[in-house]
Design an enzyme around this catalytic site. Structure first.
Site, PDB file in Angstrom:
ATOM      1  N   ASP A  94      38.605  41.936  27.429  1.00  0.00           N
ATOM      2  CA  ASP A  94      37.124  42.277  27.502  1.00  0.00           C
ATOM      3  C   ASP A  94      36.958  43.294  26.457  1.00  0.00           C
ATOM      4  OD1 ASP A  94      34.364  42.326  27.800  1.00  0.00           O
ATOM      5  OD2 ASP A  94      34.475  42.896  29.988  1.00  0.00           O
ATOM      6  N   ASP A 138      36.948  34.925  35.548  1.00  0.00           N
ATOM      7  CA  ASP A 138      37.949  36.283  35.762  1.00  0.00           C
ATOM      8  C   ASP A 138      37.161  36.916  36.759  1.00  0.00           C
ATOM      9  OD1 ASP A 138      35.893  37.477  33.837  1.00  0.00           O
ATOM     10  OD2 ASP A 138      37.112  39.303  34.604  1.00  0.00           O
ATOM     11  N   CYS A 176      50.615  26.532  52.568  1.00  0.00           N
ATOM     12  CA  CYS A 176      50.535  26.921  51.072  1.00  0.00           C
ATOM     13  C   CYS A 176      52.169  27.096  50.885  1.00  0.00           C
ATOM     14  CB  CYS A 176      50.335  28.461  51.317  1.00  0.00           C
ATOM     15  SG  CYS A 176      50.270  29.333  49.681  1.00  0.00           S
ATOM     16  N   CYS A 215      53.314  29.204  48.453  1.00  0.00           N
ATOM     17  CA  CYS A 215      53.693  30.392  47.659  1.00  0.00           C
ATOM     18  C   CYS A 215      54.990  31.157  48.245  1.00  0.00           C
ATOM     19  CB  CYS A 215      52.521  31.333  47.578  1.00  0.00           C
ATOM     20  SG  CYS A 215      52.351  32.238  49.033  1.00  0.00           S
ATOM     21  N   CYS A 253      54.037  32.775  51.742  1.00  0.00           N
ATOM     22  CA  CYS A 253      53.784  32.052  52.909  1.00  0.00           C
ATOM     23  C   CYS A 253      55.343  31.112  53.203  1.00  0.00           C
ATOM     24  CB  CYS A 253      52.770  30.872  52.620  1.00  0.00           C
ATOM     25  SG  CYS A 253      51.198  31.783  52.653  1.00  0.00           S
ATOM     26  N   HIS A 262      49.954  35.767  47.152  1.00  0.00           N
ATOM     27  CA  HIS A 262      49.458  34.617  47.868  1.00  0.00           C
ATOM     28  C   HIS A 262      48.101  34.297  47.494  1.00  0.00           C
ATOM     29  CE1 HIS A 262      48.106  32.030  51.094  1.00  0.00           C
ATOM     30  NE2 HIS A 262      46.799  32.680  51.210  1.00  0.00           N
TER      31      HIS A 262
END
Lengths: 387, 387
Positions: free
Chosen positions: B87, B260, B298, B300, B303, B329
């Site tokens: 940005d 974003d 999940c 991930c 998890c 996560h």
């Protein structure tokens, strides 16, 4: 199994546990609250760390042993299927908590978190550590402070011996190794006596406690040099709370097999990074534009991916990643250092390795140590005057 | 390349950049200071994140663009060889810094870090972002605040157009895509005008700015629904600073390709974890003894390795690992969510996916949103009264 070095009292050994075999001499990173601060278990494994330390005192207060037991034990709770040693909490009761009251049956103390009152006995220390389920557990000891008078130190040492016996009797699980802790303050006779009494109790392993509390290094070294040879040769010797690479080299030379300390992880979070030339402070402006890694010879994740300038930036910006990357580096450094220690023993060249390492390594702790020594001497004088 | 959904204005696309191709709609995690807070680049790659956002304002102030340029550019500095968008810093100058003074040539502002004075112009914003070397860079815009009077908003919007043109002229590197930013406050005519003017300038991509600043959701949605269709169909559409899964679904439906927000990483550090049933607060006592992972569906790292009880403990103990595991996560959740969004578009079932997802997802933000709406209305009234 033990193999002694050809050129010193340094020795190689293997701790055989339900969660794997660990080569010694070993350095154990500290994860008091069921996490080595700032890094994942996976990252620890990537370094190849085999054994870590957790703390009964911290975990008893939070989240509580019963919860961890219900979750399937400490290994499962923190996702660490390798070796764990838990300290009994003795040292923490005497260093962190307030308003402790020691009686023969146990110690009353106030939580350092919320001031709540608690009681810990040798039997309870074992029961709680059985609930956690670590591979190696520690007897509950009393760690005298500098301010204690000689008769207090003697009484604490003798009570530690009686508590050690009670811990042995209280043990129910047969899959955990319970270590005894030698105390005795800085009195040579009491240290000898403590080693003799504990050895007679036939623990599977022995620790030296109550050292490296800020006293001058010579004093620590004297006690280690005196006591280590009194421990049974065929059992592991653990020097608690040590420490720096220099102190570990001294310990190994005296026949110590196991070490733990918050030092590498704590100094990492303050920007102190180990290199073969000593500890550097990455926050220092000299690293601001350094395109090289902190240690170009180091193969850790941090050094193989990031410049010193990036680490400097992360610390200046107080980014969480700073603590993770610095911790990964220092733990990798300690791992490689211990590996080299073991190799040198195996090859009969420990003395050479030690001399070479120390010649290159200039500790930035030196000034801290001088200040500590001064403070210790003042405490000592104060104590002498109280007699 | 763009493929439009069969059942809505949602679209699939591909951003082709020097650091790889990114499928859209995409959510970009925010790494303002050249690090996505609390996680390593390797951990981001393990989730399979392809594109992140960094910030020219933050990096200009610390460590300074010149240092990053010397270190080989932002990709090398932060060890991220995938896609980066920076940005321009326009929004940060207007939201973080103090005592700004806007003139036609640029904006004077004080650093939020040390109060030092700085100056940013459209030309400098481009030059600095060329120094960083991101794949996508943003034009310098002026982001009006709620307190601004209508004529101020209009003036800011028109100045943003003149600055956009100056940014295009200032661009020297041909390997970076410079996006224009549509402003216009909450006035429909000015939004339309802004979209028309910027489209005439032929940027390779367009962003909607100045939205999701705490105004009621209906207001944001009205502006998005109005403006998104006015953007060139064959170019990427980027909705800045958004956001929550619900808001992303709305954006996708309106033809937005890029998003974003600090939301998933920031709420993670406060213990807010995304699940398919909405956001939960892991600090809540109900998780204290939960042996299940936060989201059993999940996959991930968090998890698949840790119970909710362990995460609860880490947050209560204020351990650094809490922030890392929670962030991993939430970023995994967002990654999987966007993947499902793309799949549903590809299969012509976006509307169904959206309805299904929202039926299960109960945002714990609802109360926050009601409070925000109230505050916004007060600001609005205050502004109306000032006229």
């Amino acid at each position: 199994m033990i193999k002694t070095s050809a050129d010193s009292r340094a020795r190689l050994g293997w701790l055989i546990t339900p969660h794997g075999t660990v080569e010694t001499p070993v350095f154990m990173p500290v994860g008091s609250q069921a996490t080595v601060k700032g890094v994942t278990p996976l990252q620890l494994k990537e370094i190849d760390i085999r054994m870590i330390l957790a703390n009964n005192y911290h975990l008893y207060l939070r989240p509580g042993i019963e919860i961890i037991r219900k979750m399937g034990g400490l290994h499962k709770f923190m996702d660490w299927d390798r070796v764990i040693l838990t300290d009994s909490g003795g040292f923490q009761v005497f260093s962190l908590s307030r308003l402790r009251k020691i009686q023969e049956k146990g110690v009353k103390f106030q939580s350092h978190i919320d001031g709540s009152e608690h009681f810990l006995s040798p039997e309870l220390a074992v029961e709680l550590q059985e609930g956690l389920g670590a591979d190696v557990i520690m007897a509950l000891d009393i760690c005298p402070s500098f301010q204690d008078k000689p008769e207090q130190v003697r009484e604490a040492t003798q009570r530690t011996h009686r508590w050690a016996e009670r811990c042995l009797k209280a043990q129910k699980r047969s899959d955990q190794a319970l270590f005894g802790i030698v105390q005795g303050g800085f009195n040579m006779d009491w240290r000898k006596e403590s080693a003799a009494v504990l050895t007679s109790l036939d623990f599977p392993g022995y620790a030296l406690g109550g050292l490296s509390l800020g006293e001058p290094r010579e004093q620590t070294q004297k006690m280690i040099a005196l006591t280590a040879p009194l421990l049974p040769e065929n059992k592991p010797h653990y020097l608690m709370g040590v420490g720096s690479p220099e102190d570990i080299l001294f310990g190994v030379e005296q026949g110590i097999d196991m070490f733990d300390s918050v030092l590498p992880t704590r100094v990492a979070r303050n920007g102190g990074l180990y290199t073969l030339n000593g500890r550097i402070n990455i926050r220092n402006a000299r690293w601001k534009e350094s395109a090289q890694p902190v240690d170009p010879t180091c193969g850790c994740y941090t050094c193989s991916h990031f410049s010193a300038a990036y680490l400097h930036h992360l610390f200046k910006a107080e980014e969480l990643l700073a603590y993770t990357l610095a911790t990964l580096h220092n733990l990798s450094f300690m791992y490689n250092f211990m590996k080299q220690v073991r190799q040198s023993i195996s090859q009969g060249g420990f003395n050479c390795f030690k001399a070479d390492f120390l010649a290159g390594y200039q500790s930035s702790d030196e000034q801290v140590r001088i200040a500590q020594k001064q403070k210790w001497l003042e405490n000592w004088e104060q104590r002498e005057n109280q007699k």
